[in-house]
Scaffold this motif. Structure first.
Motif, PDB file in Angstrom:
ATOM      1  N   THR A 131       0.833  -1.196   0.000  1.00 41.46           N
ATOM      2  CA  THR A 131       0.000   0.000   0.000  1.00 41.46           C
ATOM      3  C   THR A 131       0.874   1.255   0.000  1.00 41.46           C
ATOM      4  OG1 THR A 131      -0.130   0.104   2.415  1.00 41.46           O
ATOM      5  CG2 THR A 131      -1.814  -1.195   1.267  1.00 41.46           C
ATOM      6  N   TYR A 132       0.303   2.319  -0.518  1.00 46.54           N
ATOM      7  CA  TYR A 132       1.042   3.570  -0.617  1.00 46.54           C
ATOM      8  C   TYR A 132       1.398   4.115   0.765  1.00 46.54           C
ATOM      9  CZ  TYR A 132       2.376   8.125  -2.502  1.00 46.54           C
ATOM     10  OH  TYR A 132       3.068   9.248  -2.848  1.00 46.54           O
ATOM     11  N   THR A 133       0.454   3.996   1.729  1.00 48.45           N
ATOM     12  CA  THR A 133       0.740   4.515   3.064  1.00 48.45           C
ATOM     13  C   THR A 133       1.924   3.809   3.705  1.00 48.45           C
ATOM     14  OG1 THR A 133      -1.003   3.039   3.877  1.00 48.45           O
ATOM     15  CG2 THR A 133      -1.576   5.353   3.583  1.00 48.45           C
ATOM     16  N   ARG A 134       2.024   2.513   3.510  1.00 47.37           N
ATOM     17  CA  ARG A 134       3.132   1.771   4.113  1.00 47.37           C
ATOM     18  C   ARG A 134       4.444   2.089   3.401  1.00 47.37           C
ATOM     19  NH1 ARG A 134       1.032  -1.070   7.961  1.00 47.37           N
ATOM     20  NH2 ARG A 134      -1.028  -2.060   7.804  1.00 47.37           N
ATOM     21  N   THR A 135       4.385   2.267   2.090  1.00 48.44           N
ATOM     22  CA  THR A 135       5.590   2.635   1.344  1.00 48.44           C
ATOM     23  C   THR A 135       6.098   4.001   1.790  1.00 48.44           C
ATOM     24  OG1 THR A 135       4.884   1.357  -0.584  1.00 48.44           O
ATOM     25  CG2 THR A 135       6.543   3.057  -0.955  1.00 48.44           C
ATOM     26  N   VAL A 136       5.186   4.964   1.931  1.00 44.81           N
ATOM     27  CA  VAL A 136       5.581   6.296   2.372  1.00 44.81           C
ATOM     28  C   VAL A 136       6.107   6.242   3.808  1.00 44.81           C
ATOM     29  CG1 VAL A 136       4.709   8.598   2.955  1.00 44.81           C
ATOM     30  CG2 VAL A 136       4.070   7.529   0.795  1.00 44.81           C
ATOM     31  N   ALA A 137       5.475   5.432   4.655  1.00 38.75           N
ATOM     32  CA  ALA A 137       5.950   5.300   6.040  1.00 38.75           C
ATOM     33  C   ALA A 137       7.394   4.825   6.069  1.00 38.75           C
ATOM     34  CB  ALA A 137       5.055   4.345   6.818  1.00 38.75           C
ATOM     35  N   ARG A 138       7.707   3.825   5.251  1.00 46.93           N
ATOM     36  CA  ARG A 138       9.094   3.328   5.214  1.00 46.93           C
ATOM     37  C   ARG A 138      10.047   4.410   4.721  1.00 46.93           C
ATOM     38  NH1 ARG A 138       6.563  -1.452   3.223  1.00 46.93           N
ATOM     39  NH2 ARG A 138       7.073  -0.842   1.074  1.00 46.93           N
ATOM     40  N   THR A 139       9.614   5.178   3.728  1.00 45.38           N
ATOM     41  CA  THR A 139      10.462   6.245   3.194  1.00 45.38           C
ATOM     42  C   THR A 139      10.687   7.328   4.241  1.00 45.38           C
ATOM     43  OG1 THR A 139       9.617   5.836   0.960  1.00 45.38           O
ATOM     44  CG2 THR A 139      10.706   7.945   1.351  1.00 45.38           C
ATOM     45  N   VAL A 140       9.623   7.689   4.970  1.00 45.03           N
ATOM     46  CA  VAL A 140       9.749   8.684   6.030  1.00 45.03           C
ATOM     47  C   VAL A 140      10.745   8.217   7.088  1.00 45.03           C
ATOM     48  CG1 VAL A 140       8.518   9.677   8.000  1.00 45.03           C
ATOM     49  CG2 VAL A 140       7.506   9.793   5.730  1.00 45.03           C
ATOM     50  N   ILE A 141      10.647   6.952   7.451  1.00 47.48           N
ATOM     51  CA  ILE A 141      11.579   6.411   8.448  1.00 47.48           C
ATOM     52  C   ILE A 141      13.008   6.447   7.928  1.00 47.48           C
ATOM     53  CG2 ILE A 141      12.253   4.310   9.676  1.00 47.48           C
ATOM     54  CD1 ILE A 141       9.221   3.653   9.797  1.00 47.48           C
ATOM     55  N   ASP A 142      13.213   6.040   6.667  1.00 51.82           N
ATOM     56  CA  ASP A 142      14.563   6.012   6.092  1.00 51.82           C
ATOM     57  C   ASP A 142      15.153   7.404   5.934  1.00 51.82           C
ATOM     58  OD1 ASP A 142      14.428   3.277   5.949  1.00 51.82           O
ATOM     59  OD2 ASP A 142      13.901   3.213   3.823  1.00 51.82           O
ATOM     60  N   ARG A 143      14.341   8.344   5.449  1.00 50.58           N
ATOM     61  CA  ARG A 143      14.865   9.658   5.066  1.00 50.58           C
ATOM     62  C   ARG A 143      14.798  10.702   6.184  1.00 50.58           C
ATOM     63  NH1 ARG A 143      14.579   9.970  -0.626  1.00 50.58           N
ATOM     64  NH2 ARG A 143      15.033   7.880  -1.438  1.00 50.58           N
ATOM     65  N   VAL A 144      13.830  10.558   7.093  1.00 55.58           N
ATOM     66  CA  VAL A 144      13.632  11.593   8.120  1.00 55.58           C
ATOM     67  C   VAL A 144      13.962  11.077   9.521  1.00 55.58           C
ATOM     68  CG1 VAL A 144      11.985  13.208   9.149  1.00 55.58           C
ATOM     69  CG2 VAL A 144      11.824  12.653   6.695  1.00 55.58           C
ATOM     70  N   ILE A 145      13.414   9.911   9.873  1.00 56.69           N
ATOM     71  CA  ILE A 145      13.547   9.436  11.250  1.00 56.69           C
ATOM     72  C   ILE A 145      14.925   8.858  11.533  1.00 56.69           C
ATOM     73  CG2 ILE A 145      12.556   7.988  13.053  1.00 56.69           C
ATOM     74  CD1 ILE A 145      10.727  10.221  11.977  1.00 56.69           C
ATOM     75  N   ASP A 146      15.371   7.916  10.718  1.00 58.67           N
ATOM     76  CA  ASP A 146      16.656   7.261  10.975  1.00 58.67           C
ATOM     77  C   ASP A 146      17.812   8.255  11.123  1.00 58.67           C
ATOM     78  OD1 ASP A 146      15.536   4.785  11.098  1.00 58.67           O
ATOM     79  OD2 ASP A 146      16.195   4.115   9.122  1.00 58.67           O
ATOM     80  N   PRO A 147      17.900   9.311  10.271  1.00 61.40           N
ATOM     81  CA  PRO A 147      19.031  10.241  10.425  1.00 61.40           C
ATOM     82  C   PRO A 147      19.034  11.011  11.746  1.00 61.40           C
ATOM     83  CG  PRO A 147      18.082  10.420   8.232  1.00 61.40           C
ATOM     84  CD  PRO A 147      17.154   9.572   9.035  1.00 61.40           C
ATOM     85  N   MET A 148      17.877  11.096  12.420  1.00 61.73           N
ATOM     86  CA  MET A 148      17.879  11.848  13.674  1.00 61.73           C
ATOM     87  C   MET A 148      17.950  10.938  14.898  1.00 61.73           C
ATOM     88  SD  MET A 148      13.980  13.260  14.085  1.00 61.73           S
ATOM     89  CE  MET A 148      12.635  12.166  14.577  1.00 61.73           C
ATOM     90  N   LEU A 149      18.026   9.607  14.690  1.00 58.79           N
ATOM     91  CA  LEU A 149      18.177   8.696  15.818  1.00 58.79           C
ATOM     92  C   LEU A 149      19.613   8.728  16.328  1.00 58.79           C
ATOM     93  CD1 LEU A 149      16.186   5.551  14.564  1.00 58.79           C
ATOM     94  CD2 LEU A 149      15.421   7.297  16.186  1.00 58.79           C
ATOM     95  N   ALA A 150      19.748   8.707  17.635  1.00 55.93           N
ATOM     96  CA  ALA A 150      21.080   8.671  18.229  1.00 55.93           C
ATOM     97  C   ALA A 150      21.757   7.342  17.908  1.00 55.93           C
ATOM     98  CB  ALA A 150      20.976   8.864  19.740  1.00 55.93           C
TER      99      ALA A 150
END
Length: 233
Positions: A180-199
């Protein structure tokens, strides 16, 4: 639970079921009455018009979200953020949930023309962005998130996830792998936005298995303090 609170809970659950079945445009007070096994006259006793009832329902959804978000405040920030992201995703076989969000999208389309609905949509946006900002601040204090502009990041996350959900239900969007598009976007958000700000050494819980902020089915119970009528406070 008082009789008024119990009746309010049944009516809100009825609105949910009726919107899911009939959509917004064709929805009638009789449809809602049938869905909650109440008389139409009882609905009109508490809510003068269908608009009054739907505005009360929007208030109920927002308040429910606030309660659930507050109830999870003792969870780690990474878990809370994963739960927020997971809440926006749904699978193609969740047809009841999809129909409900389609009806909500119809209702949201009245925002430019209806001040009361627009004010609820503005409140909803503030609550969503405020929730994410508070989670980010918590994570920074815990040392699990690197310092970021929490307001800017919260606005980006809400706009992206909400936009993905709207795109999926309006365009029946799927990605190239059939997800689904929502799950694909969620993974992209995690890869591009969330992961870089994790300690260093910190990982976000799996959004596929984390407990979401809200249940997937009907809205949760109304507290006795909730207003029963649809008139403006």
């Amino acid at each position: 639970m008082s009789d008024d609170a119990s009746t309010a809970e049944e009516i809100m659950a009825g609105v949910y079921r009726a919107l899911r079945e009939h959509g917004y445009a064709d929805l009638t007070m009789q449809d809602i009455a049938d869905a909650c096994s109440k008389s139409k006259s009882l609905l009109h006793y508490h809510y003068d018009t269908k608009e009054d009832l739907l505005v009360a329902f929007l208030d109920h959804l927002i308040t429910t979200f606030e309660r659930r978000a507050a109830a999870g405040a003792d969870r780690p920030a990474t878990e809370r953020l994963a739960a927020f992201i997971a809440w926006f995703g749904f699978d193609p076989d969740e047809t009841d949930r999809e129909h409900f969000h389609i009806a909500l999208l119809e209702l949201r389309s009245q925002g430019p023309f209806n001040d009361r609905i627009r004010s609820r949509l503005q409140r909803s946006d503030r609550v969503f962005r405020g929730t994410v900002a508070e989670i980010l601040e918590q994570g920074i204090e815990e040392g699990t998130f690197e310092p970021v502009d929490v307001q800017e990041t919260a606005a980006l996350l809400v706009a992206t996830l909400d936009g993905a959900r709207t795109r999926q239900i309006t365009l029946d969007e799927m990605d190239v792998d059939g997800d689904t598009y929502t799950r694909t976007v969620a993974r992209t958000v995690i890869d591009r936005v969330i992961d870089p700000m994790l300690a260093a050494g910190v990982e976000l819980p799996d959004v596929e298995t984390v407990e979401v902020l809200l249940p997937r089915d009907e809205p949760v119970s109304i507290a006795p303090a909730d207003r029963m009528d649809g008139r403006e406070a």
